[in-house]
Design a protein around this motif. Structure first.
Motif, PDB file in Angstrom:
ATOM      1  N   GLU A   1       0.849  -1.189   0.000  1.00  0.00           N
ATOM      2  CA  GLU A   1       0.000   0.000   0.000  1.00  0.00           C
ATOM      3  C   GLU A   1       0.884   1.238   0.000  1.00  0.00           C
ATOM      4  OE1 GLU A   1      -3.697  -1.607   2.735  1.00  0.00           O
ATOM      5  OE2 GLU A   1      -2.312  -0.147   3.598  1.00  0.00           O
ATOM      6  N   VAL A   2       0.403   2.283  -0.669  1.00  0.00           N
ATOM      7  CA  VAL A   2       1.056   3.590  -0.628  1.00  0.00           C
ATOM      8  C   VAL A   2       0.022   4.578  -0.112  1.00  0.00           C
ATOM      9  CG1 VAL A   2       2.216   5.400  -1.937  1.00  0.00           C
ATOM     10  CG2 VAL A   2       2.580   2.992  -2.553  1.00  0.00           C
ATOM     11  N   TRP A   3       0.420   5.311   0.910  1.00  0.00           N
ATOM     12  CA  TRP A   3      -0.438   6.320   1.524  1.00  0.00           C
ATOM     13  C   TRP A   3       0.094   7.695   1.143  1.00  0.00           C
ATOM     14  CZ3 TRP A   3      -4.404   5.222   5.251  1.00  0.00           C
ATOM     15  CH2 TRP A   3      -4.562   3.867   5.524  1.00  0.00           C
ATOM     16  N   GLU A   4      -0.785   8.605   0.735  1.00  0.00           N
ATOM     17  CA  GLU A   4      -0.449   9.993   0.419  1.00  0.00           C
ATOM     18  C   GLU A   4      -1.303  10.856   1.334  1.00  0.00           C
ATOM     19  OE1 GLU A   4       0.239  12.896   0.116  1.00  0.00           O
ATOM     20  OE2 GLU A   4       1.162  13.239  -1.799  1.00  0.00           O
ATOM     21  N   LEU A   5      -0.738  11.254   2.465  1.00  0.00           N
ATOM     22  CA  LEU A   5      -1.524  11.894   3.519  1.00  0.00           C
ATOM     23  C   LEU A   5      -2.067  13.262   3.131  1.00  0.00           C
ATOM     24  CD1 LEU A   5       0.568  10.836   6.633  1.00  0.00           C
ATOM     25  CD2 LEU A   5      -1.416   9.709   5.603  1.00  0.00           C
ATOM     26  N   SER A   6      -1.459  13.924   2.153  1.00  0.00           N
ATOM     27  CA  SER A   6      -2.027  15.208   1.724  1.00  0.00           C
ATOM     28  C   SER A   6      -3.269  15.008   0.859  1.00  0.00           C
ATOM     29  CB  SER A   6      -0.984  16.063   0.998  1.00  0.00           C
ATOM     30  OG  SER A   6      -0.587  15.465  -0.207  1.00  0.00           O
ATOM     31  N   SER A   7      -3.504  13.773   0.397  1.00  0.00           N
ATOM     32  CA  SER A   7      -4.720  13.454  -0.366  1.00  0.00           C
ATOM     33  C   SER A   7      -5.775  12.768   0.483  1.00  0.00           C
ATOM     34  CB  SER A   7      -4.396  12.519  -1.537  1.00  0.00           C
ATOM     35  OG  SER A   7      -3.529  13.113  -2.425  1.00  0.00           O
TER      36      SER A   7
END
Length: 191
Positions: free
Chosen positions: A121-127
């Motif tokens: 999984e890849v998390w993009e916290l600004s999204s």
């Protein structure tokens, strides 16, 4: 000595990460605790973080926010911590499976990846702080075993039980995540 915890009394360490700038390091233990230790004092730890219910499998300091770190556990969760606070700032859980490894992107301050036995999984916290923006499942019968972001690119390397390494190139990530919008801004808006 009352109030001091001697290192030899704690459960075995499972993982560790050294702070990039100061003489402290974190040790994740089999019993779910994370201990903050000093290179200047090998007899006792400075603090203990308690949120994970099972073994802490990986820990990593943020390369952009030196007071923040991620931890992951066999309890199926990822925790985001500020080393001066004994409670996590955010908790992440997307599937019911142990989290084997977690890594911050060295290029984007708000991006991290995690591997479970069967998926990356890849998390993009600004999204999105509620769900990963990328989920990729391993082939049937293959277990994911290693995770690494490359420097100078938007690529993630994932090793597996067959001895193969898969390269994932991340595309269409927000510009704010690249050394711009800080993790602290996201944490302030989430609280």
């Amino acid at each position: 000595m009352v109030g001091e915890t001697i290192l030899s009394e704690v459960s075995p360490g499972h993982c560790l990460d050294f702070h990039p700038k100061v003489n402290i390091y974190l040790v994740g233990s089999w019993d779910g605790l994370i201990h903050k230790c000093s290179l200047n004092n090998n007899q006792q730890f400075l603090d203990s973080y308690q949120k994970h219910l099972l073994a802490v499998n990986d820990i990593q300091w943020s390369p952009f926010s030196p007071d923040l770190f991620l931890s992951c556990s066999s309890d199926c969760t990822i925790q985001l911590w500020r080393h001066t606070c004994l409670s996590p700032l955010l908790s992440f859980k997307s599937v019911h499976s142990q989290v084997c490894a977690v890594r911050w992107s060295p290029e984007r301050s708000t991006v991290f990846a995690a591997i479970y036995r069967q998926q990356v999984e890849v998390w993009e916290l600004s999204s999105n702080i509620l769900a990963p923006v990328v989920v990729h499942h391993a082939a049937a019968g293959v277990t994911l075993t290693a995770l690494l972001f490359t420097r100078g690119t938007d690529c993630v390397l994932v090793g597996d039980s067959e001895g193969k390494v898969t390269v994932y190139q991340l595309k269409n990530f927000t510009a704010e995540g690249k050394k711009g919008k800080s993790l602290d801004d996201i944490l302030a808006s989430a609280s």
